[in-house]
Design an enzyme around this catalytic site. Sequence first.
Site, PDB file in Angstrom:
ATOM      1  N   HIS A  98       0.875  -1.164   0.000  1.00 53.32           N
ATOM      2  CA  HIS A  98       0.000   0.000   0.000  1.00 53.32           C
ATOM      3  C   HIS A  98       0.920   1.223   0.000  1.00 53.32           C
ATOM      4  CE1 HIS A  98      -2.191  -3.031   2.423  1.00 53.32           C
ATOM      5  NE2 HIS A  98      -3.311  -2.476   1.994  1.00 53.32           N
ATOM      6  N   ASP A 137       2.320   1.973   3.369  1.00 55.66           N
ATOM      7  CA  ASP A 137       3.292   1.021   3.959  1.00 55.66           C
ATOM      8  C   ASP A 137       4.713   1.485   3.687  1.00 55.66           C
ATOM      9  OD1 ASP A 137       1.074  -0.653   4.235  1.00 55.66           O
ATOM     10  OD2 ASP A 137       1.585  -1.852   2.468  1.00 55.66           O
ATOM     11  N   ASP A 179      -4.493 -13.788  -2.301  1.00 54.10           N
ATOM     12  CA  ASP A 179      -3.857 -13.439  -1.037  1.00 54.10           C
ATOM     13  C   ASP A 179      -3.901 -14.704  -0.193  1.00 54.10           C
ATOM     14  OD1 ASP A 179      -3.220 -10.865  -1.670  1.00 54.10           O
ATOM     15  OD2 ASP A 179      -4.373  -9.935  -0.056  1.00 54.10           O
ATOM     16  N   ASP A 215      -0.528 -12.592   2.224  1.00 51.76           N
ATOM     17  CA  ASP A 215      -1.112 -11.549   3.066  1.00 51.76           C
ATOM     18  C   ASP A 215      -1.228 -12.155   4.466  1.00 51.76           C
ATOM     19  OD1 ASP A 215      -2.334  -9.430   4.177  1.00 51.76           O
ATOM     20  OD2 ASP A 215      -3.983  -9.291   2.755  1.00 51.76           O
TER      21      ASP A 215
END
Length: 438
Positions: free
Chosen positions: A100, A103, A295, A338
């Site tokens: 992201h 991040d 994910d 993830d």
Amino acid sequence: MANYFKNISKIVYEGSKSDNPLSYKYYNPEEVVAGKTMREHFKFALSYWHTLCATGVDMFGEGTADKSFGTADSVDHAKHKVHACFELLDKMGIDYFCFHDRDIAPEGANLAETNKILDVIVSEIEGAMKTSGKKLLWGTANLFSNKRFVHGAGTAPNADVFAYAAAQIKKALEITVSLGGTGYTFWGGREGYETLLNTRMGFELDNMARLMQMVVEYGRKIGFTGDFYIEPKPKEPMKHQYDFDAATTHAFLQKYGLMNDFKLNIEANHATLAGHSFQHELAYCRENGLLGSIDANTGDLLLGWDTDQFPTSIYEAAFCMLEVLKNGGFGTGGLNFDAKARRGSFDQEDIFLSYISGMDAYALGLKIADKIMQDGRIDKFVTDRYASYQTGIGADIVSGKAKLEELEKYALEMGEVTTNTSGRQEYLESLLNQIIIG
Ligand code: XUL
Ligand code: CO
């Protein structure tokens, strides 16, 4: 190469007899399974947010893992995280990463400053990508952590928030394109509602679609040729999230004319939160040409929230890879972990051990999925189960030749159904074990 993880050297494949915890027992990147190397099948990706950012903070306590990488200053810290990321990718032999915007870089005093900080970090990432050959699988914008997104982003009741979110996505998409990412993900974040007493559901969904249409238009204009993904999730943080599951998201994409540009990013833990199996969500996508990326993680089925654990069940991994193989592989996507080590697993070594656990489980899953397909008995069982649609009245139903009048005539002549056969679930479940163990 940076050296934040001093006591750990490159993780290599040592085979199933190795008792070295810091080695792959089953993930052998160059081994060919079902016509491709494992490395090509998976396109394993590291999640920046869990791996470089998450310290184990939860609502009851502080972080337990040290992710300061030797510094406290935020922009400097962001640079250290980049180099720690590439050291991890190198040491674990992982080719891709996902992030992201928030991040990789902290926010500044306003959007313009935030974007400037992002540019600094993105050029650091660009350099590291060039020297290492590592790739971006997908990028995304964090439209849920900052309090401005308290009521959502694209579905916020406040147009200023919508505009801010659009600007943030524009920048995140530009970064994704400049780094060669093949996907851009929309996870709903706070796109949903807590109560219909204050919510215009239809208007919010129209707005979400407006935002996505703008993003597609802009993305294609700046040369993005990859896929946009929606990552369904039913709840958390909102009580009700609009992208509840694959089927709900499919309906949204069809209604708003977004089918050509979007695929789905299916997350295992989100599937089970929606009351589905991971395989159900993947199969739904495969059947509808929607499988974009995965994910990979797992929830704890005894808990009702998104625990994002590393996946270690070889059954789950096998069912997942069976769908991926039947889909002819991923298109633009890959397999992003993830997932994060548990709060109690706070050593640096735990980062490596947790990725090893997931990658080895998926290597086994791929081999099992290939065995199931090679064996062919389960597929044959399923084909035979539907054999009545190949001839006679069944073929007439499928071709559209038979209408209600013909079917009524057929049923009246038949009198009663006498041709049902057993579904043999228990046999198939034990056959699966036999195929796995051999
Ligand atoms: C949240 C989640 C996100 C998305 C990207 O549950 O899965 O990390 O993958 O925003
Ligand atoms: Co996710």
